[in-house]
Design a protein around this motif. Structure first.
Motif, PDB file in Angstrom:
ATOM      1  N   SER A 133      -0.303   5.244  43.746  1.00 36.54           N
ATOM      2  CA  SER A 133      -0.864   4.464  42.639  1.00 36.54           C
ATOM      3  C   SER A 133      -1.775   5.316  41.764  1.00 36.54           C
ATOM      4  O   SER A 133      -1.713   5.260  40.533  1.00 36.54           O
ATOM      5  CB  SER A 133      -1.648   3.264  43.181  1.00 36.54           C
ATOM      6  N   LEU A 134      -2.642   6.092  42.391  1.00 40.67           N
ATOM      7  CA  LEU A 134      -3.555   6.948  41.637  1.00 40.67           C
ATOM      8  C   LEU A 134      -2.802   8.025  40.857  1.00 40.67           C
ATOM      9  O   LEU A 134      -3.170   8.355  39.722  1.00 40.67           O
ATOM     10  CB  LEU A 134      -4.566   7.597  42.587  1.00 40.67           C
ATOM     11  N   ALA A 135      -1.747   8.560  41.446  1.00 43.74           N
ATOM     12  CA  ALA A 135      -0.952   9.578  40.753  1.00 43.74           C
ATOM     13  C   ALA A 135      -0.287   8.987  39.518  1.00 43.74           C
ATOM     14  O   ALA A 135      -0.303   9.589  38.433  1.00 43.74           O
ATOM     15  CB  ALA A 135       0.099  10.160  41.694  1.00 43.74           C
ATOM     16  N   GLY A 136       0.314   7.809  39.662  1.00 45.25           N
ATOM     17  CA  GLY A 136       0.953   7.153  38.524  1.00 45.25           C
ATOM     18  C   GLY A 136      -0.041   6.792  37.439  1.00 45.25           C
ATOM     19  O   GLY A 136       0.224   6.945  36.244  1.00 45.25           O
ATOM     20  N   THR A 137      -1.215   6.299  37.836  1.00 41.98           N
ATOM     21  CA  THR A 137      -2.256   5.934  36.868  1.00 41.98           C
ATOM     22  C   THR A 137      -2.750   7.149  36.105  1.00 41.98           C
ATOM     23  O   THR A 137      -2.917   7.112  34.878  1.00 41.98           O
ATOM     24  CB  THR A 137      -3.437   5.260  37.595  1.00 41.98           C
ATOM     25  N   THR A 138      -2.980   8.245  36.809  1.00 46.58           N
ATOM     26  CA  THR A 138      -3.449   9.476  36.167  1.00 46.58           C
ATOM     27  C   THR A 138      -2.442   9.971  35.139  1.00 46.58           C
ATOM     28  O   THR A 138      -2.806  10.297  33.995  1.00 46.58           O
ATOM     29  CB  THR A 138      -3.684  10.572  37.224  1.00 46.58           C
ATOM     30  N   ALA A 139      -1.175  10.026  35.505  1.00 47.27           N
ATOM     31  CA  ALA A 139      -0.143  10.513  34.592  1.00 47.27           C
ATOM     32  C   ALA A 139       0.008   9.598  33.382  1.00 47.27           C
ATOM     33  O   ALA A 139       0.178  10.060  32.247  1.00 47.27           O
ATOM     34  CB  ALA A 139       1.189  10.639  35.335  1.00 47.27           C
TER      35      ALA A 139
END
Length: 320
Positions: A133-139
């Motif tokens: 989730s954090l990876a998708g949000t950051t990108a």
């Protein structure tokens, strides 16, 4: 995703060696492999993606027959390459998006592993979901305007927007810079479950595979299957918010800005005028075709590219 050069059995079940800890080269590996994975996957399904967006932003009823008819009519009218219209904008967005997503996912796994006391070991379910989730949000936060541009190019004629820069200029002059972030809220709300579920499912399947087969690496077709399952589950869970963001992104060119100003307003308007199944889930069946293909190709390409870079480095072609 697993760090390069580390067998899946070690990366997901046992422990990571000290060399697998984040450093300049592993971060660079993740960036490069993520960029390649995103570009290959999105180019493969670009015609289906463009067709899905066109249906998402219109009130026309979706069916497989109508989708095929749209593809065929577009081909007859504008030629084969028109099916990839907007793909240049997609590449401009997907290359940095995928690179950031895969790279940040590796970093978040390391950070969460240290926080929860699982440094160098396979993460338990909740941190595994959080890392995705954090990876998708950051990108998404770093590349969102490019997604807006891609959506505009997909639903308009070439005469309206000649290239990516032209889209940015016209939107800025005619609608304001804030328009570049229209639909950002539903996008983030959709990315959290989508990215979390997708990465969680893919890594969980790889972990189960290793435990059952005792093989260090899945075969390419197994990786494709794991990615396809991950994509289908993740996209089904977040699809209504994908429809909402597309309506909000393209409201300026479809003449529906008054209806699609807010997330709740857009949801209400779609449900009232088109219903839940035919409105919020319009095009989902096409997503079940293109989504698993895209995610499967993306994850497989990323893993295989990581493996290839690792072999090159061990052979002395790249510095350590």
């Amino acid at each position: 995703m697993d760090h390069p050069g580390i067998p899946v059995a070690q990366a997901t079940v046992l422990t990571l060696s000290p060399s697998a800890q984040p450093n300049r080269w592993t971060v660079l590996d993740s960036l490069v492999c993520g960029a390649v994975a995103g570009a290959v996957a999105k180019t493969a399904i670009a015609p289906l993606d463009r067709t899905k967006i066109i249906f998402q932003v219109s009130s026309n009823r979706f069916s497989a027959k109508e989708a095929l008819r749209l593809l065929y009519c577009t081909y007859l009218k504008d030629g084969l390459l028109s099916l990839w219209r907007g793909n240049s904008a997609t590449m401009v967005r997907v290359v940095p998006y995928a690179a950031i997503q895969f790279c940040s996912h590796d970093q978040y796994k390391s950070i969460l592993g240290a926080h929860y006391g699982f440094q160098g070991k396979a993460l338990p379910p909740l941190p595994r979901f959080l890392a995705g989730s954090l990876a998708g949000t950051t990108a998404t936060m770093l590349t969102y305007p490019l997604d807006m541009v891609r959506a505009r190019m997909a639903v308009t004629a070439r005469e309206m927007y000649s290239n990516i820069l032209h889209v940015f200029v016209r939107i800025s002059q005619e609608e304001g810079l804030r328009t570049l972030y229209r639909g950002f809220t539903p996008t983030i709300l959709g990315v959290i479950p989508y990215a979390g579920i997708t990465f969680f499912t893919y890594e969980s399947l790889k972990k189960l595979h290793t435990e059952k087969t005792r093989r260090a690496q899945p075969y390419p077709h197994e990786r494709l299957a794991f990615g396809a399952c991950a994509g289908m589950i993740g996209q089904s869970a977040s699809y209504p918010l994908d429809v909402v963001r597309r309506r909000m992104q393209t409201a300026g060119v479809t003449g529906a800005a008054c209806c699609y100003g807010t997330v709740l307003g857009t949801l209400r308007h779609i449900v009232t005028t088109e219903g839940v199944a035919r409105g919020l889930y319009k095009g989902l069946s096409m997503n079940w075709v293109k989504g698993p293909i895209a995610v499967g190709v993306s994850f497989s390409t990323f893993d295989l590219a990581h493996d290839m870079l690792s072999r090159f480095r061990r052979a002395g072609h790249f510095p350590h």
